[in-house]
Structure formats: C-alpha cells, structure tokens
Design an enzyme around this catalytic site. Structure first.
Site, PDB file in Angstrom:
ATOM      1  N   LYS A 137       0.887  -1.179   0.000  1.00 62.61           N
ATOM      2  CA  LYS A 137       0.000   0.000   0.000  1.00 62.61           C
ATOM      3  C   LYS A 137       0.918   1.220   0.000  1.00 62.61           C
ATOM      4  CE  LYS A 137      -1.704   3.016   2.177  1.00 62.61           C
ATOM      5  NZ  LYS A 137      -1.417   4.447   1.809  1.00 62.61           N
TER       6      LYS A 137
ATOM      7  N   GLY B 292       6.663   5.230   8.489  1.00 60.52           N
ATOM      8  CA  GLY B 292       5.826   6.431   8.512  1.00 60.52           C
ATOM      9  C   GLY B 292       5.967   7.125   9.853  1.00 60.52           C
TER      10      GLY B 292
ATOM     11  N   GLY C 234       2.285   4.682  13.308  1.00 62.93           N
ATOM     12  CA  GLY C 234       2.970   3.435  13.676  1.00 62.93           C
ATOM     13  C   GLY C 234       2.386   2.831  14.943  1.00 62.93           C
TER      14      GLY C 234
ATOM     15  N   GLU D 239       9.290   1.608  11.295  1.00 62.39           N
ATOM     16  CA  GLU D 239      10.366   2.598  11.116  1.00 62.39           C
ATOM     17  C   GLU D 239       9.690   3.957  11.122  1.00 62.39           C
ATOM     18  OE1 GLU D 239      13.445   2.006  11.113  1.00 62.39           O
ATOM     19  OE2 GLU D 239      13.442  -0.159  10.827  1.00 62.39           O
TER      20      GLU D 239
ATOM     21  N   CYS E  28      13.318  11.279   7.405  1.00 64.58           N
ATOM     22  CA  CYS E  28      13.254  10.835   8.797  1.00 64.58           C
ATOM     23  C   CYS E  28      14.582  11.091   9.494  1.00 64.58           C
ATOM     24  CB  CYS E  28      12.908   9.352   8.846  1.00 64.58           C
ATOM     25  SG  CYS E  28      13.946   8.364   7.788  1.00 64.58           S
TER      26      CYS E  28
ATOM     27  N   GLU F   6       9.030  16.354  15.774  1.00 70.79           N
ATOM     28  CA  GLU F   6       9.411  16.294  14.364  1.00 70.79           C
ATOM     29  C   GLU F   6       8.582  17.294  13.554  1.00 70.79           C
ATOM     30  OE1 GLU F   6       8.262  12.752  12.034  1.00 70.79           O
ATOM     31  OE2 GLU F   6      10.360  12.630  11.409  1.00 70.79           O
TER      32      GLU F   6
HETATM   33  P1  NAD Z   1       2.219   8.607   7.705  1.00 67.28           P
HETATM   34  O1  NAD Z   1       2.407   7.913   8.996  1.00 67.28           O
HETATM   35  O2  NAD Z   1       1.189   9.674   7.615  1.00 67.28           O
HETATM   36  O3  NAD Z   1       1.872   7.573   6.551  1.00 67.28           O
HETATM   37  C1  NAD Z   1       2.693   6.463   6.261  1.00 67.28           C
HETATM   38  C2  NAD Z   1       1.876   5.412   5.544  1.00 67.28           C
HETATM   39  O4  NAD Z   1       0.897   4.905   6.455  1.00 67.28           O
HETATM   40  C3  NAD Z   1       1.103   5.936   4.331  1.00 67.28           C
HETATM   41  O5  NAD Z   1       1.100   4.957   3.317  1.00 67.28           O
HETATM   42  C4  NAD Z   1      -0.302   6.113   4.889  1.00 67.28           C
HETATM   43  O6  NAD Z   1      -1.316   6.041   3.920  1.00 67.28           O
HETATM   44  C5  NAD Z   1      -0.383   4.943   5.854  1.00 67.28           C
HETATM   45  N1  NAD Z   1      -1.401   5.083   6.899  1.00 67.28           N
HETATM   46  C6  NAD Z   1      -1.930   6.223   7.411  1.00 67.28           C
HETATM   47  N2  NAD Z   1      -2.862   5.920   8.340  1.00 67.28           N
HETATM   48  C7  NAD Z   1      -2.921   4.569   8.422  1.00 67.28           C
HETATM   49  C8  NAD Z   1      -3.684   3.652   9.194  1.00 67.28           C
HETATM   50  N3  NAD Z   1      -4.590   4.073  10.083  1.00 67.28           N
HETATM   51  N4  NAD Z   1      -3.472   2.325   9.035  1.00 67.28           N
HETATM   52  C9  NAD Z   1      -2.547   1.876   8.164  1.00 67.28           C
HETATM   53  N5  NAD Z   1      -1.807   2.707   7.382  1.00 67.28           N
HETATM   54  C10 NAD Z   1      -1.987   4.034   7.509  1.00 67.28           C
HETATM   55  O7  NAD Z   1       3.665   9.171   7.299  1.00 67.28           O
HETATM   56  P2  NAD Z   1       4.056  10.037   6.038  1.00 67.28           P
HETATM   57  O8  NAD Z   1       3.534  11.430   6.238  1.00 67.28           O
HETATM   58  O9  NAD Z   1       3.718   9.327   4.773  1.00 67.28           O
HETATM   59  O10 NAD Z   1       5.657  10.034   6.167  1.00 67.28           O
HETATM   60  C11 NAD Z   1       6.337  10.869   7.018  1.00 67.28           C
HETATM   61  C12 NAD Z   1       6.741  10.147   8.282  1.00 67.28           C
HETATM   62  O11 NAD Z   1       7.463   8.971   7.955  1.00 67.28           O
HETATM   63  C13 NAD Z   1       7.687  10.967   9.153  1.00 67.28           C
HETATM   64  O12 NAD Z   1       7.309  10.835  10.491  1.00 67.28           O
HETATM   65  C14 NAD Z   1       9.028  10.317   8.902  1.00 67.28           C
HETATM   66  O13 NAD Z   1       9.951  10.501   9.946  1.00 67.28           O
HETATM   67  C15 NAD Z   1       8.651   8.901   8.729  1.00 67.28           C
HETATM   68  N6  NAD Z   1       9.698   8.166   8.017  1.00 67.28           N
HETATM   69  C16 NAD Z   1      10.446   7.272   8.709  1.00 67.28           C
HETATM   70  C17 NAD Z   1      11.463   6.586   8.072  1.00 67.28           C
HETATM   71  C18 NAD Z   1      12.303   5.580   8.810  1.00 67.28           C
HETATM   72  O14 NAD Z   1      12.835   4.695   8.167  1.00 67.28           O
HETATM   73  N7  NAD Z   1      12.455   5.682  10.108  1.00 67.28           N
HETATM   74  C19 NAD Z   1      11.709   6.801   6.703  1.00 67.28           C
HETATM   75  C20 NAD Z   1      10.917   7.726   6.039  1.00 67.28           C
HETATM   76  C21 NAD Z   1       9.898   8.391   6.698  1.00 67.28           C
END
Ligand code: NAD
Length: 496
Positions: A176, A229, A234, A251, A285, A386
């Site tokens: 997804k 995310g 998470g 992550e 991130c 963040e």
């Molecule tokens: P997000 O948490 O909003 O979304 C991440 C993914 O989760 C998307 O595909 C989203 O559609 C999905 N999602 C959202 N709600 C959900 C739910 N209720 N159930 C299941 N899936 C759901 O994050 P984002 O805005 O896409 O990305 C930014 C974040 O990601 C930042 O916090 C960043 O630090 C983190 N990030 C972490 C790493 C790492 O490896 N540590 C790498 C890149 C980004």
C-alpha cells in the site's frame, strides 16, 4: 488536460478499486500538473489482493531462493536503464530535486544487487544434538503473505527496502504505497514484472491509510506488516496488528541532532548542516533538525549558516539549478508554519525563513522558506517534535557531556552526527548517543543499503531494514533428523 488512470495490481491483473473512486496525484511544485488518478481502495480491494498473494505463495515459496534472486538482479539492471525516466517521474510526484530522485532510484538499484546476493546466503545453523544419531539444524522459512505500508518521502527506495528482502525470502506481498507518491511504487513493481516476477507475487492496493492501509494491517491472512511512517500512525498499526499476533516492523520519526564541537572543521560542518537540514526540503526521517553548537564557535557558525540558507534556491525540482524543492502537500506546509509560530511563542529567535512561499513562481505549489531558529532550548517543542520540513533549530552548549545529554533528551532515536577532530570524543559519542545511526564528520543523512537502518526509542520497535531485513521477513524452523532407528527421548534418555 487528460491524465493517466491507474488501477490496482491483483493477481497479475490491473483492476479498478471496488468502489471505482480515485485519488489525484499532483505535482507539489505545480498543482496544474496531474500525474495521474490512482485507485482509492477499500477493504474489499485488500481482501482480493491478499487472496491473490495467498494463491501465489503456494508456488513462490518453492522457487529456489537463488532463482528468486535472479529476478532481483534483472530488476536492478532494468532500473539502471530506466533511472533517468523514473527519477524525473519521481520529482514530478514528490518534488525533491532531480539529483535526489536519481539517488532514490539508485538506492533501489543498490538494494536489488545487495539483496540478490542474499539469495545464496539465507543461512541457517547446524548444531550437535544432545543425542547420538540425531541431526539438528535450523532453516529459514518465508513468513507468508506480508503487508507493506510506505511513506511518500522515499517513494522508490523505501518500497525496495521492503519488497526485495521479502521476495528473496519467499514471501508474497501486498503493498500500500503513500497516497501522495504511488507512481514510483508502480514503476518499481512494473520493473519487477518485466524482470520475470510471476503474477500475484506482488500486489498493489493504492489508497488512503485508514481505508486501504488499516484493512491490510487487520487482515487475518497477512502474517507480517512492515511499516514506515510517522510514530503516530505506527502506534496505531502496532495496536491493530496485535489482535491477530502479526509480526510488525515499524520505522518511524526522528529529531536528529548534529553536534559541532569547537575543534571541528567548521566549513565541513556547514556543508553537512545545509545538506542535512535542507536536503529533501527537510522531509527525511534522518533530517538534521537540531544543530548543537559549542559556545566558542556558535556565533561564527550561525552567521555563516544563515547566510548560506538565505541563498538556497527554492523551486521546481525539475530545474537543475534548484536546491530545495517543494513540500509534499498543504498539510506539511501547515505543519511547518505551525512550528514556526510555536518556536517564536516559546522564545526562539527566527533568523531566516519561517513562511510559506506563495507569490510568483511559487503560486501553483507548496513551498516553504529554508528556516533557521537560534536560541532554542532543549525543553522547547521545536527542539523535541518532528517538523518534517526545512526548519532547523540551533542550540548551544558548554561541554561535550552536555551536548550528548541534550542530544539524548528526546523521545526519538534515529540518527545523530558529531563533528570533531578529537578521536576520543568521537568514540565516546559512538558509544553514548542513543540512536540507531551515528555519523562522525558527516551529517545525519547518508545511509547505505547494506548496513542496519532504523532507530531506538519512539523511532522503532527493534527491527532493522538493510542488514536485518532478512531477519524480519523469515521465520525459523528447527529440524531434527533421528537416524538411530529407535525412540530417543531428549532430556530423558541421555540424562544420568
Ligand atoms: P504517515 O504515517 O502519515 O503515513 C505512512 C503510511 O501509512 C502511508 O502509506 C499512509 O497512507 C499509511 N497510513 C496512514 N494511516 C494509516 C492507518 N490508520 N493504518 C494503516 N496505514 C496508515 O507518514 P508520512 O507522512 O507518509 O511520512 C512521514 C513520516 O514517515 C515521518 O514521520 C518520517 O519521519 C517517517 N519516516 C520514517 C522513516 C524511517 O525509516 N524511520 C523513513 C521515512 C519516513
């Protein structure tokens, strides 16, 4: 103007979402540029994709791992040929500058070649049995159907970190992608298919998190979820997955500190600070979002940093002269604006930036000025939370020990950096910084695919991508072969 309409990939067929709804994928530098319409999937679409992945698992798990790896090897070669095309499409959908999207595709290439080697290295262990004429070994087994949920900031690299190790280990996948950047996942999966991946082994369900991601997390036939995310989502994923006892790899976010000691090469640290804070428009991130400066060099460093931050060219990432692209969407602009306000209310000093850019060439996109705050104290929200935008906080300290304490005083633990010429302090920092990654004389960004990637505290739940991904995507089976031709009872027959 008409735009392409994409479908979900289920069992090797392209199918529209059950409810027929779509989400428009817009260029964040130019909202008039529509990349395409992608399915807005719901639970029924996830059900179909998981069913297809289950069917494919029956045969994929039996393909010898070195053969599975050959597909990844071909994928890497094809990605090399397609690198420029996919990088340009990624800049259109995600916004980051071309040099960085080329790097994002390159990371998928590196991952393909690295993981292809794992096809001949899925080692188990053998060990002597406590009984005579009994052979004991352990072998790695695929987990089954795995669900992969990815963010928008590394639209091809992060899907590759999950898909490739999952596949080489014999799992089948439902991915997804982030709703803001699905095209790069489609490009990656298209390449896998062209490289010979059989139907149903990877399935794509596109859509929003709550509608398409949540049903994947909750699905009874999905055995593991790999999520990257925000920490907020998470946490939800972990709670929902617990109901069906899934393995979950998380992550998540970071608030990464760069420490600059007064013996450091300041020009090197400045280059690192600019790249770490404003590369990918601060939307990594691992972005450098706190710079901790030893007092003696703080004034000079700050002055030079601000002068250079003000000169950064913000604009459309397809223009090779641009250094900082747009933010991904209006929501991220609102977050950067909110934190710029919070920082000033908390008493931090705004040295440059602090606002969205809306006039002229910026009118059609979501741009934010490179922003520097000084006088930031460790307890302020701007120093702890963040932002995920081009916003960096400067904090000052007296001693090395104080710097380590400030760096460690937050809930996140992803990346850290130390600039110094003092080898003793460098090694002390490597030991004491609470983070999954520490750089010496380099910024907080720059991970390579064959090392463990991930964080501690609220950044992760103990798993790692890169070196470590195979651990997550396999499960152990212990195998005993008794060749004594009689019943031998462990713990009983060999006891005195
Ligand atoms: P997000 O948490 O909003 O979304 C991440 C993914 O989760 C998307 O595909 C989203 O559609 C999905 N999602 C959202 N709600 C959900 C739910 N209720 N159930 C299941 N899936 C759901 O994050 P984002 O805005 O896409 O990305 C930014 C974040 O990601 C930042 O916090 C960043 O630090 C983190 N990030 C972490 C790493 C790492 O490896 N540590 C790498 C890149 C980004």
């Amino acid at each position: 103007m008409s735009h392409p309409v994409y479908k979900n990939l289920v069992g090797g067929e392209w199918v529209p979402a059950a409810q027929g709804r779509t989400i428009l994928n817009l260029n964040p530098a130019d909202h008039g540029d529509v990349i395409g319409a992608f399915p807005a999937s719901v639970a029924a679409d996830v059900d179909a994709a998981v069913a297809a992945a289950r069917r494919a698992f029956a045969s994929w798990r039996l393909v010898p791992a070195p053969k599975r790896a050959e597909i990844l090897l071909r994928t890497g070669t094809l990605l090399q040929e397609r690198k420029e095309k996919y990088a340009r499409e990624m800049t259109r959908e995600m916004g980051k500058v071309l040099a960085e999207t080329r790097g994002d595709v390159q990371e998928a290439i590196d991952e393909a070649f690295y993981v292809a080697g794992e096809g001949r290295r899925l080692y188990g262990v053998t060990t002597p049995s406590e009984l005579e004429k009994k052979f004991a070994m352990s072998v790695r087994m695929p987990v089954g159907v795995v669900g992969l949920i990815t963010p928008w900031n590394f639209p091809m690299a992060i899907p590759s970190w999950k898909l490739f190790p999952a596949l080489v280990a014999g799992n089948t996948c439902v991915i997804k992608p982030a709703e803001d950047t699905p095209l790069s996942t489609y490009n990656l999966v298209e390449t896998l298919i062209d490289a010979g991946l059989p139907p149903g082994v990877v399935n794509i369900v596109s859509g929003e998190g709550p509608e398409a991601g949540a049903p994947l997390v909750e699905h009874a036939h999905v055995r593991a979820i790999s999520f990257t995310g925000s920490s907020e989502v998470g946490s939800l994923v972990a709670q929902r997955a617990a109901a069906t006892f899934k393995q979950v790899s998380l992550e998540m976010g970071g608030k990464n500190a760069m420490i600059v000691l007064d013996d450091a090469n300041l020009d090197l640290a400045l280059d690192g600070a600019l790249w770490g804070a404003f590369g990918t428009t601060g939307q990594r991130c691992t972005a450098t979002s706190r710079i901790l400066l030893q007092k003696r060099i703080a004034g000079e460093f700050t002055e030079k940093l601000v002068a250079r931050a003000k000169k950064l060219r913000v604009g459309n990432g397809l223009d090779e002269s641009v250094e900082v692209g747009p933010q991904i969407n209006k929501q991220q602009i609102d977050t950067s604006t909110k934190y710029a306000d919070i920082a000033q209310r908390e008493g931090a000093t705004l040295l440059c930036g602090g606002h969205a850019l809306c006039a002229g060439e910026y009118a059609t996109g979501t741009f934010f000025e490179p922003t520097v705050f000084a006088g930031v104290k460790p307890a302020m929200r701007i120093a702890r939370e963040e932002v995920f935008g081009p916003v960096v906080s400067l904090l000052e300290f007296d001693s090395f020990e104080e710097a380590i304490a400030i760096a460690n005083s937050i809930d996140y633990g992803l990346s850290t950096a130390l600039y110094t010429r003092d080898v003793n302090r460098a090694f002390t920092a490597m030991r004491d910084l609470e983070a999954g990654i520490t750089y010496i004389n380099a910024p907080t960004i720059g991970a390579e695919v064959h090392l463990p990637f991930g964080g501690v505290k609220q950044t992760g739940n103990g798993h790692r991508e890169g070196l470590g991904a195979i651990e997550f995507f396999t499960t152990w089976k212990a195998v005993y072969v008794d060749y004594s031709d009689k019943l031998q009872r462990a713990q009983i027959d060999n006891a005195e």
